[in-house]
Write an enzyme that holds these catalytic residues in place. Sequence first.
Site, PDB file in Angstrom:
ATOM      1  N   GLU A  69      16.625  -3.861  -3.664  1.00  0.00           N
ATOM      2  CA  GLU A  69      15.226  -3.507  -3.875  1.00  0.00           C
ATOM      3  C   GLU A  69      14.394  -4.725  -4.277  1.00  0.00           C
ATOM      4  O   GLU A  69      13.251  -4.878  -3.834  1.00  0.00           O
ATOM      5  CB  GLU A  69      15.104  -2.420  -4.945  1.00  0.00           C
ATOM      6  CG  GLU A  69      15.611  -1.058  -4.506  1.00  0.00           C
ATOM      7  CD  GLU A  69      14.805  -0.480  -3.355  1.00  0.00           C
ATOM      8  OE1 GLU A  69      13.576  -0.695  -3.316  1.00  0.00           O
ATOM      9  OE2 GLU A  69      15.413   0.167  -2.479  1.00  0.00           O
ATOM     10  N   CYS A 224       5.690   4.283  11.211  1.00  0.00           N
ATOM     11  CA  CYS A 224       4.306   4.174  10.774  1.00  0.00           C
ATOM     12  C   CYS A 224       4.008   2.726  10.390  1.00  0.00           C
ATOM     13  O   CYS A 224       3.619   2.418   9.255  1.00  0.00           O
ATOM     14  CB  CYS A 224       4.039   5.116   9.595  1.00  0.00           C
ATOM     15  SG  CYS A 224       2.299   5.393   9.240  1.00  0.00           S
ATOM     16  N   CYS A 231       3.522   7.051  16.799  1.00  0.00           N
ATOM     17  CA  CYS A 231       3.111   8.400  16.387  1.00  0.00           C
ATOM     18  C   CYS A 231       3.848   9.490  17.158  1.00  0.00           C
ATOM     19  O   CYS A 231       4.092  10.576  16.615  1.00  0.00           O
ATOM     20  CB  CYS A 231       1.603   8.560  16.566  1.00  0.00           C
ATOM     21  SG  CYS A 231       0.624   7.397  15.578  1.00  0.00           S
ATOM     22  N   CYS A 234       6.939  10.474  15.282  1.00  0.00           N
ATOM     23  CA  CYS A 234       6.828  10.701  13.847  1.00  0.00           C
ATOM     24  C   CYS A 234       6.915  12.187  13.508  1.00  0.00           C
ATOM     25  O   CYS A 234       6.228  13.007  14.117  1.00  0.00           O
ATOM     26  CB  CYS A 234       5.498  10.145  13.332  1.00  0.00           C
ATOM     27  SG  CYS A 234       5.247  10.399  11.566  1.00  0.00           S
ATOM     28  N   CYS A 240      -0.986  14.637  10.672  1.00  0.00           N
ATOM     29  CA  CYS A 240      -1.544  13.325  10.361  1.00  0.00           C
ATOM     30  C   CYS A 240      -3.044  13.298  10.648  1.00  0.00           C
ATOM     31  O   CYS A 240      -3.475  13.411  11.798  1.00  0.00           O
ATOM     32  CB  CYS A 240      -0.837  12.243  11.167  1.00  0.00           C
ATOM     33  SG  CYS A 240      -1.423  10.579  10.803  1.00  0.00           S
TER      34      CYS A 240
END
Length: 394
Positions: A69, A224, A231, A234, A240
């Site tokens: 991370e 995205c 799209c 997605c 959206c």
Amino acid sequence: MKQVVTAPDRSASGAKRARSRTTAQNPGHAVDYSDPAFSEAVIRWQKQHGRHALPWQNTHDAYRIWLSEIMLQQTQVAAVIPYYRRFLERFPNVQALAEAPSEDVMAHWSGLGYYTRARNLHRCAQRVVADHGGVFPSDPGLLAELPGIGRSTAAAITAFAYGTRAAILDGNVKRVFCRVFGIDGFPGAKPVEDQLWLRAVALLPEQDIGAYTQGLMDLGATLCTRGKPACERCPLAGQCVARATGRTHLLPTRKPKKAVPEKSITMLVIADRTHVLLERRPDSGIWGGLLSLPETDVLNPDDVGATEREERLAPAAAHYGSPRSFDRLQPFTHVFTHYKLHVWPYHVRLDSRREFAGEDSRVWYPVDRLADAALPAPVKKLLLAIFGEPDLLS
């Protein structure tokens, strides 16, 4: 180990309390952001199409998750993977990292950039060992108090390592939320970010927090995306707002542009046949804690000829040995987050070098070990280009 619940429950009373908090922070605008269908779609998509084979996945080892991370902050996955693997080979656990010399840590981070992360990483490991017995806290609030770990990073670590229900809100997640829910305004501005945090907490699922957290990251990183969002693939396309209103290229709102400051410096490659002079930079500022080249007053090669160049460089070079020649090298520009750095390097060849006594900020570094030195990436590239050419050493 007791899990810490950082999200509101989904009972009627829990929903009422969540709405009360929203109302308190947004007077006159009581909004319930909860939407179980949203998290269900993200989880389902992640399990079928998300990333499952990254080196730091399929583990509950908080150390490995934390390391990934921190490395992934402002750095792409492809660039992180080789550093992550080499880092783990040298520092297999938090104890090993905490006990390592800072020079060793910086050397293994060299080239990854944003070096404050490496210094915080080392300090964080020492705090985990000293204050938490070598075990990363499962409470994201406690974890966020450690060096280099903010609220979102703490949530990701505890979600993956311990299954803690805590909301993340990194750059990828902000982009997904802004597009799916049609949120205007720069997401780094506090009023917009506060709204995004309210939504992030309200959308947390009751189960599969790991898959949900990874799914949000994967959506932002693979579908995205900033430039050309996919799209059509997605799982959130049907709801959206940005897609429905033709604003995927406008959301999230970009940060207002400011003029990028520029700075110029001159670097000196002072070397004999086998060693080059390096200086350790202060912990604060650019390239903090790394080795680098000495700097001097700016010498623009377009403004000074060979004679003036030698006259201006000779006094400084004489402090380190017996200079033989002063040659200009190819200038280069390095772009940082907040400014551009123009570097005019010069190669000062020495017939003999002067040893240092009682100094630890300067070192004569063997040129055959430069590939492993804790150097900024552009400086390492410059030095390897010079000392990789035998004719330049003659």
